[in-house]
Design a protein around this motif. Structure first.
Motif, mmCIF file in Angstrom:
data_model
loop_
_atom_site.group_PDB
_atom_site.id
_atom_site.type_symbol
_atom_site.label_atom_id
_atom_site.label_comp_id
_atom_site.label_asym_id
_atom_site.label_seq_id
_atom_site.Cartn_x
_atom_site.Cartn_y
_atom_site.Cartn_z
ATOM 1 N N UNK B 355 0.819 -1.211 0.000
ATOM 2 C CA UNK B 355 0.000 0.000 0.000
ATOM 3 C C UNK B 355 0.856 1.266 0.000
ATOM 4 N N UNK B 360 -0.420 2.110 -6.970
ATOM 5 C CA UNK B 360 -0.689 0.686 -6.806
ATOM 6 C C UNK B 360 -2.065 0.441 -6.201
ATOM 7 N N UNK B 361 -2.447 1.303 -5.292
ATOM 8 C CA UNK B 361 -3.781 1.182 -4.701
ATOM 9 C C UNK B 361 -4.832 1.409 -5.788
ATOM 10 N N UNK B 362 -4.619 2.447 -6.575
ATOM 11 C CA UNK B 362 -5.558 2.747 -7.673
ATOM 12 C C UNK B 362 -5.648 1.587 -8.656
ATOM 13 N N UNK B 364 -4.946 -1.549 -8.157
ATOM 14 C CA UNK B 364 -5.565 -2.715 -7.527
ATOM 15 C C UNK B 364 -7.083 -2.626 -7.594
ATOM 16 N N UNK B 365 -7.603 -1.429 -7.365
ATOM 17 C CA UNK B 365 -9.054 -1.275 -7.298
ATOM 18 C C UNK B 365 -9.672 -0.851 -8.633
ATOM 19 N N UNK B 368 -12.145 -3.244 -10.055
ATOM 20 C CA UNK B 368 -13.144 -3.798 -9.132
ATOM 21 C C UNK B 368 -14.328 -2.871 -8.998
#
Lengths: 371, 371, 371, 371
Positions: B355, B360-362, B364-365, B368
């Motif tokens: 995190x 990377x957070x963006x 990952x999601x 989704x």
């Protein structure tokens, strides 16, 4: 969680980059009702302050600490004590060339690898300047320990191959010892060593030792929060520290059990007296009431004026000649950092220990009626 | 909090006394979907198991691990993995005399000082037996690291004054090396040393080294959760460990900066190549992708068969001749404990690192969607 | 971290799935020296046990708790207390159809969404069975609170639209009240309601109330660890709870300040007496010594025998008729869960509070000399 | 630990008293690389700022936020983001009489009971002013959520007995709605109610609702760190909140299971569509991708201008007429506090979720070679 908090009941959170608006700390969980003023903190800050001697960086920082919260009418309130230290003497332009270069011995590359970019001015968050916030918070813990009769004696034990002598140990000399060595002769030798290295544009490491006396028996927790484990983390988290030892440390590896055990002998009344303190005052992670003895090895400042080869952001080898103002030996200024980290760790363990026995909990609440 | 939990995202909690019903661990935060069976764990348990050689305690424990929860259809569920190891071969009556006696080199007195009484059977919670639970949990972390290409190489580097030679380093020999030394000659010498000491009723300490390769750059967090700080805590929390070093450790103290910095040089294409790894793969608490190199010093087993003087609960000096079944050198069995603690620490840091970047957070999601 | 630990100084970690080998808890940080045996825990377990009445699930679980560690000679040791409850009466085959179906009102889909698969047998980790571990751990906290004169009175205040009457409040009736209502008449009415719904294959929710008396003033911490905030988390973490109120709760929203403030009046001696306790004994997150008053709303059991429409793993609507053995009203069995979670929360806050004042820390350590 | 930190990976620590030098927050664990400037934060601060309308306190605070650290070149660095808000418009002398008096409905007595003394100026740490620091930190989390397509819609649903109408729901009106009600008519009615009460020197409470859309399925953790449990703590930790509900909240208690379950129905293609969202988007503590729906009840401001009876430090009943500048209804200003606390909670849960699956960990590290 991400890295800038330390402690359990007594929790310190630090913030700040070397060349940003300021650095500081929030100390939560500190008991209410202790006298505290800014000068209490400044006494410790001055021991770490740069620019004070021939062997220190020329960066001038007043390191004035402002207490933003948590103190009212000269007493701690039990609420978070926020401490702010403004950055004043940044020469950020010195670091422009660092934008695309990773210096040897520094965290430039690793911060980039982690975050995708970095504050390249003076090392940003990885700068030793960060430790000023630790000292500010730790000074408060140290004051409380002192009030409870706990004495923290930290000093430089070695610089390069110059070691102090136990015979010449002179605590009073510490106040004026530029190297932090409690030994007039060794201090002189180490000064010579450091000045020679500075002239060459080089630097040197050393050893810091600490003796903490007056800590009652029973402090520390089993298994993972052993007092020595938490001290190891506290000290190893100081950027320049590469090794931490408790008691006789690495020498325990070479000893036989019969030599290494701290044996007892009978005094004239048949009472048992511990003959040695090789364990450094901690068994199973818990104090036995003897002095806590620890040491840590500090690496030489990686910022040296010598020509070096660095790596740039494209992976190419590039010549490097570091500008900026650096300490040829960081050990003297790191002594108070190690002391303050130890103070935070020990006070936290002492607070944790107050709930260890049901009888103490019962006694504490026995007199306290509800309505 | 009180001491038996370790880790941030990946959190292990251990429990159990040497002579109670059992010991074990709860590993929470382990990712879902990794294949896991009891045999995966037993492979590590056997490396720590007592009673396997001439130089080990005669206590016989199968150390069978039961997975109580967190695994379904052979895969981790993402929920807590509880592991139970029953105690079988307790000879608690061996310890009756310990009821009123504090042994030298042990935590008997300190546990009493803290808690007001103690489980005196085999050291209770302070027993080295506690480390079996660490190995059980750590084996799971180590398995996942291995699947991701991370190699943990831990071995005995020294026993007393017998040190391994880098020239004779033989990894393959490790499987059959009774001392845990990757060196046929040193193993033989150390065996001789240990057997001699056992005959005298004495014990000896040693050094464990670890090389962890394959960890990507960028792992670890700034300031207090530096990877080296957490490794120091992880290793120092092992009861017998008295010193922890990262990279060249204590030798950094004696070095000049120009020697200590890991310099780069240009290869034939002008690309920078790091010439040394004195830092042990960690700068500013964060990995640079080099091997992580660490070591720790292990004290000699305090339980020795020699006549000693102890202290009793009334403070009197009393003669002591320890019964029970003890290791004349705990180092060989401690190697896997150090390895497992390192595995837990590194996997936790790798999870924390996911995190670290907003991108990377963006990412990952991004795929989704909610309903 | 990942979800299965709760508390600060007193930390409980639970583990286990509905149809795995067992469930349990590790309670760390509990003070040493309190008398504890398995029967102390079983007294609470029986209040939660299934299969005891006409309005409960037919699943038969003895819920025998084994203390694996942390208790020696009948006293808590200060070390982690590990508790194991074996699963016995799993009918896992009842759940085969659930493999590909997500039930309405359950966590089937969400666990799959998070972990990529799930233990579909009886809800796995999301099953209400998980709360047995909370009761086992909470019983220990409740016992200690009781010893310190703190009384936890928890009961069913409403089931569907059947509410208890303050006039008919009868604490003694609680032991025999099948619904957990302290009101003979309401209990009778609620029994009728539940039996009717069970006949229809339906279920119903309700309200649990708690009055905790004897907690001294000063318990709880500012800002985020307010006692009411921690209680809210403790209760909302019980799967079926959808709302938590402190004091007059939602009614505060409709009140004027002059009505809502707990005013004082003078008694005959001019001493101030608080006329009401609308705040529920907590101001600014800290107790004032009045009773702590709280309530929570429990949803109806989602497992009903009526025909429903579910969603399968391919997103298709599928008919569902749930097999298995379910409670038409979970409220009576949830009362002790709410009580135990509250006990853990309050004891933790009381332990935290012992270090709030510097004078208390000083006093605690004043008599404790080191060597 | 002591109370002023919140969160797991994303951890916020706040500090400051109402009339001290300043208040602020340190946000650690925030991912690196998000654009951030002070104006991003000020947009949220203005929604909470006092002195903006006829129904707000007259205290004038600019609430200018200074970013002290953690942002470089307009981007978050991954290091702690420290935020400082200076206190400017303290009228501390207004509070001199409070030195010896405990006000009804306030934390005056409880802070004294805990700490032995208190900062009596404006409530000190227990003041609602503390929430400004939450908004400053929460604004950063909210910005990141927004960038990821997550919409937080928080508003006033009721003030006293004036409730908004679903039919008149008007999101656009929120920007100009003085009461925070998204309903022109209700806003008007509530304004009248509040102004009437202000004239009487009284105050009133209300209800805040939140709808959070765009959160993917799978967010939240089992058992204790359920997303709803953490939201309950987040909201209940706001001083004035007395009740927290998720989804249909308290109404679940009165429902039958067949009514309360969110049923599916088949659309024209046989795909399952959820017909209702009574659970508020969370099952077993984990999101299902539906809107997260929550609400909390806010008590009326306890500081009222009416004559009241208070208690003094000697326990005597004393007449009280509160001076100072207070909000007759705090609800409108509390809306953004609830929103920001929810944003912190949800982003933290989303960060926690990234390590839930082994396959995601493997994929993340697959491309990352070490040297």
């Amino acid at each position: 969680m991400a890295g800038s908090s330390f402690g359990n009941i007594l929790k310190v959170t630090t913030f700040g980059e070397s060349h940003g608006n300021g650095i500081g700390a929030v100390l939560d969980g500190f008991p209410a009702g202790m006298d505290l003023c800014e000068e209490d903190i400044m006494a410790y800050m001055r021991r770490r302050k740069p620019g004070q001697s021939a062997i220190s960086t020329a960066r001038k920082e007043d390191d004035e600490v402002e207490i933003l919260s948590g103190v009212f009418n000269g007493k701690t309130e039990g609420t978070p004590i926020a401490l702010l230290i403004r950055n004043n003497d940044q020469h950020s332009s010195d670091y422009e060339q660092m934008k695309t270069i990773y210096r040897p011995g520094h965290a430039d590359f690793t911060y980039d690898a982690k975050y995708g970019f970095r504050d390249y001015r003076g090392g940003g968050r990885s700068s030793g300047r960060e430790t000023a916030a630790r000292v500010a918070a730790g000074a408060i813990a140290a004051k409380f320990l002192k009030e409870m009769g706990i004495d923290l004696l930290f000093y430089t034990a070695a610089i390069g191959d110059v070691m102090i002598s136990r015979e010449r140990f002179n605590r009073k000399f510490l106040d004026s010892s530029v190297t932090g060595m409690p030994d007039v002769v060794a201090n002189q030798q180490a000064m010579g060593l450091i000045e020679g290295l500075r002239a060459e544009g080089d630097s040197v490491g050393g050893i810091i030792e600490g003796h903490i006396s007056g800590v009652p028996a029973g402090i520390g927790d089993p298994v993972f929060n052993k007092l020595d484990a938490n001290l190891a983390k506290a000290l190893m988290s100081i950027g320049a520290v590469k090794s931490v030892s408790i008691g006789n440390g690495i020498f325990a590896a070479y000893n036989k059990g019969s030599d290494n055990n701290d044996q007892f002998e009978a005094d004239e009344n048949g009472n048992a007296v511990k003959k040695t303190n090789r364990a450094g005052g901690i068994y199973g992670g818990i104090t036995d009431g003897s002095d806590i003895v620890l040491s840590c090895a500090v690496k030489p400042t990686p910022s040296i004026a010598k020509d070096q080869t660095a790596i740039d952001v494209n992976g190419k080898a590039v010549p490097l000649n570091v500008k900026g103002r650096h300490d040829p030996c960081i050990v003297p200024r790191a002594v108070v950092v190690a002391e303050c980290m130890s103070a935070l760790t020990i006070l936290d363990a002492m607070l944790m220990n107050m709930t260890a026995r049901a009888e103490n909990v019962r006694k504490f609440y026995a007199g306290k009626d509800s309505e």
